[in-house]
Design an enzyme around this catalytic site. Structure first.
Site, PDB file in Angstrom:
ATOM      1  N   ARG A  98       0.891  -1.172   0.000  1.00 52.38           N
ATOM      2  CA  ARG A  98       0.000   0.000   0.000  1.00 52.38           C
ATOM      3  C   ARG A  98       0.919   1.209   0.000  1.00 52.38           C
ATOM      4  NH1 ARG A  98      -5.409   1.315   3.322  1.00 52.38           N
ATOM      5  NH2 ARG A  98      -6.102   0.002   1.602  1.00 52.38           N
ATOM      6  N   HIS A 125      -7.143   1.110  -6.763  1.00 50.44           N
ATOM      7  CA  HIS A 125      -7.336   0.145  -5.678  1.00 50.44           C
ATOM      8  C   HIS A 125      -7.923  -1.125  -6.301  1.00 50.44           C
ATOM      9  CE1 HIS A 125      -7.642  -1.380  -1.752  1.00 50.44           C
ATOM     10  NE2 HIS A 125      -8.430  -0.503  -1.178  1.00 50.44           N
ATOM     11  N   GLN A 128      -9.787  -3.864  -4.210  1.00 49.61           N
ATOM     12  CA  GLN A 128     -11.103  -3.398  -3.764  1.00 49.61           C
ATOM     13  C   GLN A 128     -12.136  -3.618  -4.870  1.00 49.61           C
ATOM     14  OE1 GLN A 128     -11.977  -1.766  -0.633  1.00 49.61           O
ATOM     15  NE2 GLN A 128     -13.978  -2.323  -1.451  1.00 49.61           N
ATOM     16  N   ASP A 220     -17.280   7.019  -1.578  1.00 50.60           N
ATOM     17  CA  ASP A 220     -16.056   6.880  -0.788  1.00 50.60           C
ATOM     18  C   ASP A 220     -15.818   8.230  -0.107  1.00 50.60           C
ATOM     19  OD1 ASP A 220     -13.608   6.050   0.260  1.00 50.60           O
ATOM     20  OD2 ASP A 220     -12.526   6.141  -1.648  1.00 50.60           O
ATOM     21  N   CYS A 260     -16.327   1.420   0.126  1.00 50.76           N
ATOM     22  CA  CYS A 260     -15.143   0.587   0.384  1.00 50.76           C
ATOM     23  C   CYS A 260     -14.759   0.595   1.858  1.00 50.76           C
ATOM     24  CB  CYS A 260     -13.977   1.074  -0.459  1.00 50.76           C
ATOM     25  SG  CYS A 260     -13.559   2.804  -0.182  1.00 50.76           S
ATOM     26  N   ARG A 288     -13.419  -8.720   0.483  1.00 50.85           N
ATOM     27  CA  ARG A 288     -12.008  -8.371   0.264  1.00 50.85           C
ATOM     28  C   ARG A 288     -11.152  -9.626   0.440  1.00 50.85           C
ATOM     29  NH1 ARG A 288      -9.954  -3.337   0.895  1.00 50.85           N
ATOM     30  NH2 ARG A 288      -8.066  -4.346   0.080  1.00 50.85           N
TER      31      ARG A 288
HETATM   32  N1  NVA Z   1      -9.986   6.721  -1.288  1.00 52.08           N
HETATM   33  C1  NVA Z   1      -9.605   6.254   0.010  1.00 52.08           C
HETATM   34  C2  NVA Z   1      -9.788   4.772   0.089  1.00 52.08           C
HETATM   35  C3  NVA Z   1      -9.435   4.136   1.404  1.00 52.08           C
HETATM   36  C4  NVA Z   1      -9.611   2.671   1.401  1.00 52.08           C
HETATM   37  C5  NVA Z   1      -8.169   6.660   0.302  1.00 52.08           C
HETATM   38  O1  NVA Z   1      -7.321   6.561  -0.590  1.00 52.08           O
HETATM   39  O2  NVA Z   1      -7.906   7.089   1.429  1.00 52.08           O
HETATM   40  N1   CP Z   2     -11.176  -0.405   1.884  1.00 45.47           N
HETATM   41  C1   CP Z   2      -9.908  -0.463   2.367  1.00 45.47           C
HETATM   42  O1   CP Z   2      -8.924  -0.604   1.628  1.00 45.47           O
HETATM   43  O2   CP Z   2      -9.840  -0.391   3.722  1.00 45.47           O
HETATM   44  P1   CP Z   2      -8.517  -0.233   4.608  1.00 45.47           P
HETATM   45  O3   CP Z   2      -7.968   1.155   4.327  1.00 45.47           O
HETATM   46  O4   CP Z   2      -8.990  -0.418   6.014  1.00 45.47           O
HETATM   47  O5   CP Z   2      -7.525  -1.277   4.187  1.00 45.47           O
END
Ligand code: NVA
Ligand code: CP
Length: 302
Positions: A98, A125, A128, A220, A260, A288
């Site tokens: 990540r 993502h 997801q 989101d 998500c 997931r």
């Molecule tokens: N769009 C959000 C998704 C988190 C799972 C982010 O990047 O923070």
């Molecule tokens: N949806 C998602 O990726 O959640 P987290 O940020 O908790 O991993």
């Protein structure tokens, strides 16, 4: 080495992976197919779902996962990504990352001798979107002819959905204010795939247009990880795009609500919608793990 950095990387195998995910969820694959395999998990940002679902998923497949916070890695002190990739490749069978910047994941995969799986970047993502599509199939029985509308910020989650929807025969719209449109290159690819698959993509700041004939309403957070400096402006610009019962009324009867997670009730979604009958958020979160087990099987199994 084959990696999963974008939905583009699994363009021809999306249906295969999702079918595998359903089989794994139903207990229809062999026991412990990843026996003895190790996944390194690098996190430059917070996570609940991604971290736990990959960790438990690896365990259930007979392997193990190692959590590596980028703060604790030498990478956090400036060791080149290329050296990190080459060294980890000598120890583990796959790397999940990540990352803050998508380009860093591309760099990691360039130098890695083992598959790299993105667990979110600023651009996409992909894992997801696989879980989301598994959830939609379970709810409606098929993807073909259904329409998903993403409401709010055209962000990383939206970008991956734009790519995966046409591959599965779904129409997709994005309801967003001007200036919050999805990534231009992703949109170009998504439009091309939509044309090839005879599906529609619509981007509009008009909720009535975007939500017309919609089966899945998705949103989101307005302030993604990394966007904190713009928080006030974003909340102001995106407030007309809150998913509440008035907005849900613009979608089809029987439409479902997806997110998500993590969510902020009272911002991008009202409590009555996210905690109401049309919401499938916890099935979505559970998926997931099932979808990622299929990804892990696909990339790591001998
Ligand atoms: N769009 C959000 C998704 C988190 C799972 C982010 O990047 O923070
Ligand atoms: N949806 C998602 O990726 O959640 P987290 O940020 O908790 O991993």
């Amino acid at each position: 080495m084959d990696s999963l950095l974008s939905v583009e990387d699994i363009k021809d195998d999306v249906k295969y992976i999702l079918d595998l995910a359903s089989k794994i969820k139903a207990g229809q694959v062999e026991d412990k197919p990843l026996n003895g395999k190790t996944l390194a998990m690098i996190f430059q940002k917070s996570s609940t779902r991604t971290r736990v679902s990959f960790d438990v998923g690896m365990y259930q497949l007979g392997g193990r996962a190692i959590f590596l916070s980028s703060n604790d890695l030498q990478m956090g002190r400036g060791e080149p990504i290329s050296d990190t990739a080459k060294v980890l490749s000598r120890f583990v069978d796959g790397i999940m990352i990540r990352a803050i910047k998508h380009d860093d994941v591309v760099e990691l995969s360039k130098y890695s001798d083992v598959p790299v799986i993105s667990g979110l970047t600023d651009l996409e993502h992909p894992c997801q979107s696989l879980a989301d599509m598994l959830t939609i199939k379970e709810h409606f029985g098929s993807w073909e002819g259904k329409k998903i509308c993403f409401v709010g910020d055209g962000n990383n989650v939206c970008n991956s959905l734009l790519l995966i929807a046409p591959l599965l025969g779904m129409d997709m719209s994005v309801a967003c204010p001007k200036g919050y449109e999805p990534n231009e290159n992703i949109l170009k690819t998504a439009n091309k795939w939509a044309e090839e698959n005879n599906t529609q993509i619509t981007i509009s700041d008009d909720l009535n247009i975007a939500l017309d004939n919609t089966d899945v309403v998705y949103t989101d957070v307005w302030v993604s990880m990394g966007d904190e400096a713009e928080a006030n402006q974003r909340k102001k610009d995106l407030s007309p795009f809150q998913v509440n019962s008035d907005l849900m009324a613009l979608a089809n009867d029987g439409a479902i609500f997806m997110h998500c997670l993590p969510a902020i009730r009272g911002q991008e979604v009202s409590s009555d919608v996210i905690d109401g009958e049309c919401s499938v958020i916890y099935d979505q979160a559970e998926n997931r793990m099932h979808a990622q087990k299929a990804v892990l099987y696909y990339y790591l199994k001998d």
